[in-house]
Motif scaffolding. Structure first.
Motif, PDB file in Angstrom:
ATOM      1  N   VAL A 137       0.914  -1.073   0.114  1.00  0.00           N
ATOM      2  CA  VAL A 137       0.665  -0.003  -0.456  1.00  0.00           C
ATOM      3  C   VAL A 137       0.709   1.130  -0.042  1.00  0.00           C
ATOM      4  O   VAL A 137       0.150   2.166  -0.342  1.00  0.00           O
ATOM      5  CB  VAL A 137      -0.960   0.411   1.278  1.00  0.00           C
ATOM      6  CG1 VAL A 137      -1.902  -1.011   0.772  1.00  0.00           C
ATOM      7  CG2 VAL A 137      -0.139  -0.272   2.968  1.00  0.00           C
ATOM      8  N   ALA A 146      -7.597   3.367  -5.089  1.00  0.00           N
ATOM      9  CA  ALA A 146      -8.077   2.228  -3.856  1.00  0.00           C
ATOM     10  C   ALA A 146      -9.168   2.141  -4.227  1.00  0.00           C
ATOM     11  O   ALA A 146      -9.501   1.211  -4.440  1.00  0.00           O
ATOM     12  CB  ALA A 146      -7.681   2.529  -2.029  1.00  0.00           C
ATOM     13  N   ILE A 160      -8.825  -2.067  -4.669  1.00  0.00           N
ATOM     14  CA  ILE A 160      -8.109  -1.851  -3.450  1.00  0.00           C
ATOM     15  C   ILE A 160      -8.436  -2.521  -2.533  1.00  0.00           C
ATOM     16  O   ILE A 160      -7.897  -2.086  -1.310  1.00  0.00           O
ATOM     17  CB  ILE A 160      -6.545  -1.518  -4.154  1.00  0.00           C
ATOM     18  CG1 ILE A 160      -5.886  -1.829  -4.953  1.00  0.00           C
ATOM     19  CG2 ILE A 160      -5.378  -1.160  -2.981  1.00  0.00           C
ATOM     20  CD1 ILE A 160      -4.763  -1.141  -5.760  1.00  0.00           C
ATOM     21  N   TRP A 161      -9.337  -0.518  -2.493  1.00  0.00           N
ATOM     22  CA  TRP A 161     -10.067  -0.156  -1.282  1.00  0.00           C
ATOM     23  C   TRP A 161     -11.381  -2.102  -0.975  1.00  0.00           C
ATOM     24  O   TRP A 161     -10.817  -2.315   0.381  1.00  0.00           O
ATOM     25  CB  TRP A 161     -11.128   1.017  -1.396  1.00  0.00           C
ATOM     26  CG  TRP A 161     -12.227   0.756  -0.335  1.00  0.00           C
ATOM     27  CD1 TRP A 161     -13.040   1.361  -0.443  1.00  0.00           C
ATOM     28  CD2 TRP A 161     -12.097   1.217   0.860  1.00  0.00           C
ATOM     29  NE1 TRP A 161     -13.909   0.717   1.127  1.00  0.00           N
ATOM     30  CE2 TRP A 161     -13.045   2.048   1.720  1.00  0.00           C
ATOM     31  CE3 TRP A 161     -10.660   2.233   1.360  1.00  0.00           C
ATOM     32  CZ2 TRP A 161     -13.005   2.003   2.697  1.00  0.00           C
ATOM     33  CZ3 TRP A 161     -10.546   2.456   2.575  1.00  0.00           C
ATOM     34  CH2 TRP A 161     -12.039   2.334   3.603  1.00  0.00           C
ATOM     35  N   LYS A 178     -15.231   1.836  -3.134  1.00  0.00           N
ATOM     36  CA  LYS A 178     -14.070   3.013  -2.773  1.00  0.00           C
ATOM     37  C   LYS A 178     -14.122   3.361  -1.629  1.00  0.00           C
ATOM     38  O   LYS A 178     -15.312   3.821  -0.724  1.00  0.00           O
ATOM     39  CB  LYS A 178     -14.288   4.009  -4.137  1.00  0.00           C
ATOM     40  CG  LYS A 178     -15.210   5.321  -4.520  1.00  0.00           C
ATOM     41  CD  LYS A 178     -15.422   5.545  -5.587  1.00  0.00           C
ATOM     42  CE  LYS A 178     -16.473   6.883  -6.119  1.00  0.00           C
ATOM     43  NZ  LYS A 178     -16.442   7.203  -6.518  1.00  0.00           N
ATOM     44  N   PHE A 236      -9.705   5.898   4.529  1.00  0.00           N
ATOM     45  CA  PHE A 236      -8.499   5.673   3.622  1.00  0.00           C
ATOM     46  C   PHE A 236      -7.456   4.445   4.429  1.00  0.00           C
ATOM     47  O   PHE A 236      -7.315   3.828   4.892  1.00  0.00           O
ATOM     48  CB  PHE A 236      -8.486   5.471   2.557  1.00  0.00           C
ATOM     49  CG  PHE A 236      -6.708   5.136   2.129  1.00  0.00           C
ATOM     50  CD1 PHE A 236      -7.481   4.387   1.186  1.00  0.00           C
ATOM     51  CD2 PHE A 236      -5.840   5.664   1.777  1.00  0.00           C
ATOM     52  CE1 PHE A 236      -5.818   3.211   1.142  1.00  0.00           C
ATOM     53  CE2 PHE A 236      -4.084   5.298   0.921  1.00  0.00           C
ATOM     54  CZ  PHE A 236      -4.847   3.994   1.327  1.00  0.00           C
ATOM     55  N   ILE A 277      -3.953  -7.189  -4.284  1.00  0.00           N
ATOM     56  CA  ILE A 277      -3.761  -6.166  -4.305  1.00  0.00           C
ATOM     57  C   ILE A 277      -2.570  -5.701  -5.102  1.00  0.00           C
ATOM     58  O   ILE A 277      -2.065  -4.100  -5.652  1.00  0.00           O
ATOM     59  CB  ILE A 277      -2.500  -5.062  -3.065  1.00  0.00           C
ATOM     60  CG1 ILE A 277      -4.648  -5.493  -1.689  1.00  0.00           C
ATOM     61  CG2 ILE A 277      -2.666  -3.497  -2.865  1.00  0.00           C
ATOM     62  CD1 ILE A 277      -4.721  -5.473  -0.728  1.00  0.00           C
ATOM     63  N   ARG A 327      -2.401  -2.684  -8.279  1.00  0.00           N
ATOM     64  CA  ARG A 327      -1.878  -2.268  -8.768  1.00  0.00           C
ATOM     65  C   ARG A 327      -0.750  -1.905  -9.767  1.00  0.00           C
ATOM     66  O   ARG A 327      -0.453  -0.428 -10.596  1.00  0.00           O
ATOM     67  CB  ARG A 327      -0.577  -1.314  -7.872  1.00  0.00           C
ATOM     68  CG  ARG A 327      -1.417  -1.077  -5.571  1.00  0.00           C
ATOM     69  CD  ARG A 327      -0.714  -0.339  -5.153  1.00  0.00           C
ATOM     70  NE  ARG A 327       0.350   0.479  -5.737  1.00  0.00           N
ATOM     71  CZ  ARG A 327       1.439   1.008  -4.622  1.00  0.00           C
ATOM     72  NH1 ARG A 327       1.428   0.853  -3.616  1.00  0.00           N
ATOM     73  NH2 ARG A 327       1.530   2.272  -5.329  1.00  0.00           N
TER      74      ARG A 327
END
Length: 157
Positions: free
Chosen positions: A28, A36, A47-48, A85, A92, A147, A151
């Motif tokens: 992260v 995210a 990702i969130w 999100k 976050f 994740i 990314r």
């Protein structure tokens, strides 16, 4: 080093997560709250959603380990966030911090020599602290990999 100390040491190392892959912090690092929440085509989660899922799962495992009056969440609905999100940068950052703190909380349980790693938890049906720690290790590693993949697909890795 005795057998119990060896197992504790290995569990602590696994919870850190840096042996065979990146750890949560690396996964992260540099990620923005806007990134995210981006949904990549063909990937079922943002990702969130993955960060929150890790947080919720870890929290549930820790509650189970620590609370004799533990009540299970409903699978799978209660283990995933409602939104894809984060609503804010603060939300976050709070979630990322909660994951980090959850990992450290399990590490503290493992470090405590008063906690028998192999003794079934009195309020469970055979689960041990060792099993619950390995569940966090396994679950986190799986989703950390997701994740990193997202990314990469976003060009932010």
């Amino acid at each position: 080093m005795g057998s119990d100390e060896t197992v504790r040491s290995l569990l602590l190392e696994q919870l850190e997560g840096r042996n065979a892959h990146v750890d949560f912090n690396q996964a992260v690092q540099g990620l923005t709250f806007k990134q995210a929440g981006i949904r990549v085509e063909g990937i079922p989660h943002t990702i969130w959603e993955l960060i929150e899922h890790i947080r919720i799962g870890q929290d549930d495992i820790l509650k189970f380990c620590n609370n004799p009056d533990y009540e299970a969440l409903n699978w799978p609905d209660d283990y995933w966030p409602e939104k894809s999100k984060p609503e804010s940068k603060e939300q976050f950052e709070k979630s990322v911090q909660a994951v980090q703190e959850g990992i450290e909380e399990m590490r503290e349980l493992i470090r405590d020599p008063q906690n028998n790693l192999q003794k079934p938890l009195p309020h469970g049906d055979g689960q041990t602290l060792f099993r619950e720690a390995m569940l966090i290790v396994d679950h986190n590693a799986y989703h950390i990999g997701q994740i990193v993949l997202i990314r990469r697909l976003l060009g932010s890795w």
